[in-house]
Design a protein around this motif. Structure first.
Motif, PDB file in Angstrom:
ATOM      1  N   LYS A   1      -9.719  54.412 -42.478  1.00 45.60           N
ATOM      2  CA  LYS A   1     -10.139  55.637 -41.796  1.00 45.60           C
ATOM      3  C   LYS A   1      -9.353  56.837 -42.313  1.00 45.60           C
ATOM      4  CE  LYS A   1     -10.816  55.211 -37.422  1.00 45.60           C
ATOM      5  NZ  LYS A   1     -10.606  55.039 -35.942  1.00 45.60           N
ATOM      6  N   THR A   2     -10.045  57.966 -42.431  1.00 44.27           N
ATOM      7  CA  THR A   2      -9.406  59.249 -42.701  1.00 44.27           C
ATOM      8  C   THR A   2      -9.391  60.045 -41.406  1.00 44.27           C
ATOM      9  OG1 THR A   2     -10.150  59.282 -45.001  1.00 44.27           O
ATOM     10  CG2 THR A   2      -9.524  61.396 -44.027  1.00 44.27           C
ATOM     11  N   VAL A   3      -8.229  60.524 -41.009  1.00 43.14           N
ATOM     12  CA  VAL A   3      -8.072  61.193 -39.720  1.00 43.14           C
ATOM     13  C   VAL A   3      -7.683  62.653 -39.969  1.00 43.14           C
ATOM     14  CG1 VAL A   3      -6.895  61.178 -37.497  1.00 43.14           C
ATOM     15  CG2 VAL A   3      -7.306  59.024 -38.710  1.00 43.14           C
ATOM     16  N   ASP A   4      -8.503  63.566 -39.474  1.00 42.98           N
ATOM     17  CA  ASP A   4      -8.265  64.998 -39.623  1.00 42.98           C
ATOM     18  C   ASP A   4      -7.614  65.532 -38.349  1.00 42.98           C
ATOM     19  OD1 ASP A   4      -8.528  67.851 -39.923  1.00 42.98           O
ATOM     20  OD2 ASP A   4     -10.140  67.493 -41.358  1.00 42.98           O
ATOM     21  N   LEU A   5      -6.588  66.368 -38.506  1.00 42.35           N
ATOM     22  CA  LEU A   5      -5.929  66.958 -37.340  1.00 42.35           C
ATOM     23  C   LEU A   5      -6.800  68.023 -36.662  1.00 42.35           C
ATOM     24  CD1 LEU A   5      -3.505  65.454 -38.593  1.00 42.35           C
ATOM     25  CD2 LEU A   5      -2.082  67.385 -37.938  1.00 42.35           C
ATOM     26  N   GLU A   6      -7.897  68.411 -37.307  1.00 40.82           N
ATOM     27  CA  GLU A   6      -8.861  69.359 -36.741  1.00 40.82           C
ATOM     28  C   GLU A   6      -8.193  70.682 -36.353  1.00 40.82           C
ATOM     29  OE1 GLU A   6     -11.523  67.691 -33.838  1.00 40.82           O
ATOM     30  OE2 GLU A   6     -11.375  65.678 -34.719  1.00 40.82           O
ATOM     31  N   VAL A   7      -7.406  71.193 -37.260  1.00 37.80           N
ATOM     32  CA  VAL A   7      -6.702  72.459 -37.030  1.00 37.80           C
ATOM     33  C   VAL A   7      -7.435  73.566 -37.773  1.00 37.80           C
ATOM     34  CG1 VAL A   7      -4.526  73.697 -37.315  1.00 37.80           C
ATOM     35  CG2 VAL A   7      -4.511  71.246 -36.813  1.00 37.80           C
ATOM     36  N   GLU A   8      -7.921  74.532 -37.049  1.00 36.18           N
ATOM     37  CA  GLU A   8      -8.596  75.663 -37.667  1.00 36.18           C
ATOM     38  C   GLU A   8      -7.574  76.617 -38.286  1.00 36.18           C
ATOM     39  OE1 GLU A   8     -10.958  77.430 -34.631  1.00 36.18           O
ATOM     40  OE2 GLU A   8     -12.350  75.741 -34.467  1.00 36.18           O
ATOM     41  N   ASP A   9      -8.019  77.332 -39.313  1.00 32.90           N
ATOM     42  CA  ASP A   9      -7.189  78.349 -39.977  1.00 32.90           C
ATOM     43  C   ASP A   9      -5.945  77.774 -40.641  1.00 32.90           C
ATOM     44  OD1 ASP A   9      -9.011  80.227 -39.009  1.00 32.90           O
ATOM     45  OD2 ASP A   9      -7.850  80.563 -37.186  1.00 32.90           O
ATOM     46  N   ALA A  10      -5.934  76.491 -40.901  1.00 37.99           N
ATOM     47  CA  ALA A  10      -4.812  75.912 -41.643  1.00 37.99           C
ATOM     48  C   ALA A  10      -4.812  76.479 -43.054  1.00 37.99           C
ATOM     49  CB  ALA A  10      -4.917  74.394 -41.679  1.00 37.99           C
ATOM     50  N   VAL A  11      -3.634  76.762 -43.569  1.00 34.10           N
ATOM     51  CA  VAL A  11      -3.488  77.355 -44.896  1.00 34.10           C
ATOM     52  C   VAL A  11      -3.368  76.229 -45.923  1.00 34.10           C
ATOM     53  CG1 VAL A  11      -2.090  78.846 -46.366  1.00 34.10           C
ATOM     54  CG2 VAL A  11      -2.358  79.381 -43.927  1.00 34.10           C
ATOM     55  N   LEU A  12      -4.324  76.145 -46.834  1.00 35.07           N
ATOM     56  CA  LEU A  12      -4.305  75.114 -47.858  1.00 35.07           C
ATOM     57  C   LEU A  12      -3.482  75.577 -49.055  1.00 35.07           C
ATOM     58  CD1 LEU A  12      -8.050  73.977 -47.835  1.00 35.07           C
ATOM     59  CD2 LEU A  12      -6.105  72.909 -46.686  1.00 35.07           C
ATOM     60  N   PRO A  13      -2.902  74.647 -49.812  1.00 32.09           N
ATOM     61  CA  PRO A  13      -2.208  75.039 -51.035  1.00 32.09           C
ATOM     62  C   PRO A  13      -3.210  75.583 -52.048  1.00 32.09           C
ATOM     63  CG  PRO A  13      -2.380  72.652 -50.899  1.00 32.09           C
ATOM     64  CD  PRO A  13      -2.853  73.191 -49.581  1.00 32.09           C
ATOM     65  N   ARG A  14      -2.743  76.374 -52.971  1.00 31.18           N
ATOM     66  CA  ARG A  14      -3.601  77.000 -53.969  1.00 31.18           C
ATOM     67  C   ARG A  14      -4.067  75.971 -54.992  1.00 31.18           C
ATOM     68  NH1 ARG A  14      -0.302  80.652 -55.442  1.00 31.18           N
ATOM     69  NH2 ARG A  14       0.532  79.609 -57.292  1.00 31.18           N
ATOM     70  N   ALA A  15      -5.373  75.893 -55.207  1.00 32.15           N
ATOM     71  CA  ALA A  15      -5.941  74.958 -56.171  1.00 32.15           C
ATOM     72  C   ALA A  15      -5.881  75.548 -57.577  1.00 32.15           C
ATOM     73  CB  ALA A  15      -7.394  74.653 -55.804  1.00 32.15           C
ATOM     74  N   GLU A  16      -5.425  74.737 -58.525  1.00 31.03           N
ATOM     75  CA  GLU A  16      -5.360  75.169 -59.919  1.00 31.03           C
ATOM     76  C   GLU A  16      -5.843  74.037 -60.815  1.00 31.03           C
ATOM     77  OE1 GLU A  16      -4.764  78.024 -61.024  1.00 31.03           O
ATOM     78  OE2 GLU A  16      -3.524  79.118 -59.573  1.00 31.03           O
ATOM     79  N   ASP A  17      -6.138  74.392 -62.071  1.00 34.96           N
ATOM     80  CA  ASP A  17      -6.495  73.391 -63.059  1.00 34.96           C
ATOM     81  C   ASP A  17      -5.242  72.637 -63.496  1.00 34.96           C
ATOM     82  OD1 ASP A  17      -8.909  72.704 -65.077  1.00 34.96           O
ATOM     83  OD2 ASP A  17      -6.993  72.607 -66.143  1.00 34.96           O
ATOM     84  N   PHE A  18      -5.379  71.373 -63.809  1.00 35.68           N
ATOM     85  CA  PHE A  18      -4.229  70.574 -64.234  1.00 35.68           C
ATOM     86  C   PHE A  18      -3.561  71.144 -65.481  1.00 35.68           C
ATOM     87  CE2 PHE A  18      -5.846  67.412 -61.326  1.00 35.68           C
ATOM     88  CZ  PHE A  18      -4.721  66.710 -60.932  1.00 35.68           C
TER      89      PHE A  18
END
Length: 377
Positions: free
Chosen positions: A246-263
């Motif tokens: 199972k994948t469990v999401d904390l269901e937190v709105e407005d969470a700040v994700l890390p910046r996605a970049e190319d490898f």
């Protein structure tokens, strides 16, 4: 040669790092996190509690002094200490992961393998891994966990795999390799298990800095989470394999994700102007899963002054509670600030968290660990 490769990996990490959400469901506020007691440890310096042994009812802690261990009772008194030498009889090099079970220390060395040591420093047994390795993790996982008649542990990087190409290839390898290695301590046969979850942000094809997985076996399930993602992953044992359930999401709105970049720009990726969301620690107590987390601070806010002290105040610590089936009961629970969560918890359901003197701007001649409990009102 071991030290050269280990130093290379540390430099790799350092080089890479230098260059408001409401609950999705309107939960009733039933739970609180409260400080119920504390350990006032008479120690001048710094220490970090690693584990708790319910048999001896003692905590074991590391210090800034290399390979010094302190044993602390339930009242915060230091009952004994142990200095493991680097050379000679009963010696080893580097304490990387540490467990304390049935009055016996279980240690994964930085360079050799597993050692079973009494609190008096007697080496009772060693299981040397049959290859040279480095460990690409910064967590406080147990040294190892039993899996039937075998043991399993966070899989180190075999030096033989370092020839997979350039640095970018090595980083991609860390984003795909299974997390655990299973070892038959009699035949020394081994195999990998616990595949990288495809439901993680770290599996979307982008680079988000090193994932630094944290793995625990809690009751009959395995729990995995990463540094900057507000999900955790529950695995189950099927024979000698550990498979995602199972994948469990904390269901937190407005969470700040890390910046996605190319490898391809992984070596220039920097976290210096980012404060993304993160799971601080996860516990399984009394049929509930408790997750301590931060929602993060938007990058544009951090860029104004990345060193501003108020960023810590803005990035508030919160908790989420899940039921026996890992269904969210409540999130957004306020937590006392200025705490550093340990892996240790007692049989009474108390979570040990260290008072962060830097957060409070104090310098004390003792180390304070608070005992926290989940209170159901």
């Amino acid at each position: 040669m071991k030290q050269v490769y280990f130093s290379f990996f540390i430099l790799l990490i350092l080089g890479a790092s230098c260059t408001k959400k409401k609950a999705a469901t309107d939960f009733k506020q039933d739970f609180q996190i409260e400080i119920t007691d504390s350990l006032q440890i008479n120690y001048l310096g710094d220490l970090w509690i690693q584990d708790y042994d319910s048999v001896s009812q003692e905590f074991v802690a590391t210090t800034k002094n290399d390979q010094e261990l302190l044993f602390i009772d339930s009242k915060g008194e230091i009952t004994s200490n142990l200095k493991i030498p680097f050379e000679g009889p009963n010696s080893m090099q580097g304490i990387f992961l540490l467990s304390y079970r049935n009055e016996m220390l279980q240690i994964l060395s930085s360079v050799s393998g597993f050692h079973f040591i009494t609190k008096d420093g007697d080496f009772k047994r060693s299981i040397l891994l049959p290859y040279q390795y480095i460990i690409h993790n910064n967590s406080l996982d147990p040294a190892f966990t039993s899996l039937g008649e075998k043991i399993t542990y966070f899989k180190p990087v075999n030096f033989g795999d370092l020839g997979i190409g350039n640095e970018i290839d090595f980083v991609k390898y860390l984003y795909s390799v299974p997390f655990l290695e299973v070892l038959d301590t009699v035949s020394m046969e081994r195999h990998d298990t616990m595949d990288f979850p495809k439901t993680s942000i770290y599996a979307d094809g982008n680079y988000y800095f090193f994932p630094f997985p944290k793995i625990q076996k809690l009751k009959d399930k395995w729990y995995l989470h990463f540094d900057h993602e507000l999900k955790y992953f529950v695995y189950e044992e099927i024979g000698e394999e550990i498979v995602l359930e199972k994948t469990v999401d904390l269901e937190v709105e407005d969470a700040v994700l890390p910046r996605a970049e190319d490898f391809e720009v992984a070596m220039q990726y920097t976290m210096s102007n980012q404060r993304p969301a993160t799971i601080l620690q996860l516990y399984r107590l009394e049929g509930k899963t408790i997750v301590f987390y931060k929602k993060g601070v938007p990058e544009e806010t951090v860029e104004i002054d990345p060193t501003a002290s108020n960023l810590d105040q803005m990035n508030q610590t919160l908790a989420a509670v899940f039921d026996e089936e890992n269904k969210l009961i409540q999130n957004g629970i306020e937590v006392p600030e200025g705490l550093i969560f340990s892996r240790a918890n007692t049989e009474d359901g108390e979570i040990l968290a260290k008072k962060n003197q830097d957060f409070f701007g104090t310098e004390e001649d003792q180390v304070v660990y608070y005992k926290l409990k989940l209170i159901d009102e």
